[in-house]
Design an enzyme around this catalytic site. Structure first.
Site, mmCIF file in Angstrom:
data_model
loop_
_atom_site.group_PDB
_atom_site.id
_atom_site.type_symbol
_atom_site.label_atom_id
_atom_site.label_comp_id
_atom_site.label_asym_id
_atom_site.label_seq_id
_atom_site.Cartn_x
_atom_site.Cartn_y
_atom_site.Cartn_z
ATOM 1 N N ASN A 8 0.865 -1.183 0.000
ATOM 2 C CA ASN A 8 0.000 0.000 0.000
ATOM 3 C C ASN A 8 0.903 1.234 0.000
ATOM 4 O OD1 ASN A 8 -1.820 2.031 0.419
ATOM 5 N ND2 ASN A 8 -2.445 1.382 2.483
ATOM 6 N N TRP A 9 1.023 1.852 -1.173
ATOM 7 C CA TRP A 9 1.915 3.015 -1.290
ATOM 8 C C TRP A 9 1.338 4.254 -0.613
ATOM 9 C CZ3 TRP A 9 3.913 2.996 -7.099
ATOM 10 C CH2 TRP A 9 4.710 1.853 -7.291
ATOM 11 N N LYS A 10 0.065 4.188 -0.238
ATOM 12 C CA LYS A 10 -0.615 5.365 0.351
ATOM 13 C C LYS A 10 -0.433 6.564 -0.587
ATOM 14 C CE LYS A 10 -0.139 3.241 4.826
ATOM 15 N NZ LYS A 10 -0.036 3.373 6.261
ATOM 16 N N HIS A 89 -9.596 1.523 4.976
ATOM 17 C CA HIS A 89 -8.316 1.728 5.673
ATOM 18 C C HIS A 89 -8.514 2.740 6.806
ATOM 19 C CE1 HIS A 89 -4.161 2.692 6.512
ATOM 20 N NE2 HIS A 89 -3.823 1.598 5.857
ATOM 21 N N GLU A 91 -6.773 5.060 7.767
ATOM 22 C CA GLU A 91 -6.447 6.448 7.414
ATOM 23 C C GLU A 91 -7.627 7.119 6.708
ATOM 24 O OE1 GLU A 91 -2.769 5.521 5.462
ATOM 25 O OE2 GLU A 91 -1.858 5.112 7.413
ATOM 26 N N GLU A 160 -5.258 -4.485 10.854
ATOM 27 C CA GLU A 160 -4.246 -3.442 11.024
ATOM 28 C C GLU A 160 -4.546 -2.650 12.291
ATOM 29 O OE1 GLU A 160 -2.189 -2.290 7.084
ATOM 30 O OE2 GLU A 160 -3.961 -1.054 7.285
ATOM 31 N N GLY A 166 2.679 2.571 10.915
ATOM 32 C CA GLY A 166 3.669 3.641 10.792
ATOM 33 C C GLY A 166 4.381 3.998 12.082
ATOM 34 N N SER A 197 3.586 -1.717 10.491
ATOM 35 C CA SER A 197 5.035 -1.727 10.723
ATOM 36 C C SER A 197 5.693 -3.053 10.338
ATOM 37 C CB SER A 197 5.366 -1.360 12.175
ATOM 38 O OG SER A 197 4.950 -0.032 12.446
ATOM 39 N N GLY A 218 2.925 -0.922 4.342
ATOM 40 C CA GLY A 218 2.925 0.492 3.985
ATOM 41 C C GLY A 218 4.340 0.969 3.707
ATOM 42 N N GLY A 219 4.938 1.633 4.680
ATOM 43 C CA GLY A 219 6.245 2.270 4.523
ATOM 44 C C GLY A 219 7.303 1.407 3.843
HETATM 45 P P1 13P Z 1 3.059 0.698 7.719
HETATM 46 O O1 13P Z 1 3.573 -0.588 7.126
HETATM 47 O O2 13P Z 1 3.765 1.898 7.202
HETATM 48 O O3 13P Z 1 2.976 0.623 9.205
HETATM 49 O O4 13P Z 1 1.553 0.858 7.184
HETATM 50 C C1 13P Z 1 0.674 -0.184 7.317
HETATM 51 C C2 13P Z 1 -0.542 0.132 6.561
HETATM 52 O O5 13P Z 1 -1.315 0.985 6.934
HETATM 53 C C3 13P Z 1 -0.771 -0.610 5.308
HETATM 54 O O6 13P Z 1 -2.059 -0.387 4.829
#
Ligand code: 13P
Length: 235
Positions: A8-10, A89, A91, A160, A166, A197, A218-219
């Site tokens: 997930n590149w966000k 999600h 976010e 999640e 993050g 994470s 994510g990251g």
């Molecule tokens: P991180 O891997 O950056 O913690 O993000 C997780 C996430 O929200 C994937 O959708």
């Protein structure tokens, strides 16, 4: 069954040029024991050349076309080769105020269109501090309301915990396994992913468990080397 590793590149990277580079790096990954899905921001979807990975979107609207400024519909995504979609999600719940009712509309529309849904659920720190029972109750509500009126939906659920996203502080894998089993007891047949994470150093702690069907990353998915390390763990 293969593990499902979803990037997930966000809202990253910050240019089409950088996205092209990242797609090229991802295109070099070799996977036989994992399925890779890349979910870039909408404007970069058409830049992907999916061969060893499938394409996913980070959101969807529940109507299929019309006067809905700024929204993106299932047929549009599918015309670009998108097979998966992330819905709900945390976010989006936080920054755009997405409710379980909105999530439910989106899940229904995406499933009806034939997309593979990755439904995100997970509690915040305040809830988890009360223990796993409270966390399960929270997740149960998100599942009940997000999947309202759907009979035996076939989908992927990403657990999640919000506090793990993050933060560099991933869940305790024993708790994740417990939650994965709980989710499967509520949504039979669901593939359950863990997100929060995940990196090349801790991926094995989660993915070695048969109860955890994959990861939502994510990251670490923005750094080709890191992401490769996660895939290598599975392979
Ligand atoms: P991180 O891997 O950056 O913690 O993000 C997780 C996430 O929200 C994937 O959708």
């Amino acid at each position: 069954m293969k593990k499902l590793i979803v990037a997930n590149w966000k809202m990253n990277p910050d240019s089409a040029q950088a996205a092209k580079q990242l797609f090229a790096d991802m295109g070099k990954l070799k996977a036989s024991k994992s399925e890779i899905v890349i979910c870039p921001p909408f404007p970069y979807l058409h830049l992907a050349k999916p061969k060893n990975y499938a394409l996913g979107a980070q959101d969807i609207f529940w109507e299929s076309k019309g006067a809905f400024t700024g929204e993106v519909a299932a047929p549009m995504l599918q015309s670009l080769g998108v097979q998966y979609v992330i819905i709900g999600h945390s976010e989006r719940r936080k920054w755009v105020g997405e409710t379980d009712e909105v999530v439910n509309r989106k899940v229904k529309a995406a499933l009806a269109a034939g997309l593979k849904v990755i439904l995100c659920v997970g509690e915040d720190a305040e809830v988890r501090d009360k223990g796993m029972t409270a966390a399960k109750r929270f997740v149960d509500k998100e599942l009940r309301e997000g999947l309202a009126d759907l009979k035996n939906p076939s989908l992927i659920v990403a657990y999640e915990p919000i506090w793990a996203i993050g933060s560099g502080r991933a869940d305790n894998p024993t708790d994740t396994v417990e939650m994965a089993e709980f989710i499967r007891s509520r949504v039979s047949g669901a593939r359950v992913l863990y997100g929060g994470s995940v990196n090349s150093g801790n991926a094995k702690d989660f993915l070695q468990h048969p109860e955890i069907d994959g990861a939502l990353v994510g990251g670490a998915s923005l750094r080709a080397y890191e992401f490769k390390g996660i895939i290598t763990t599975v392979e």
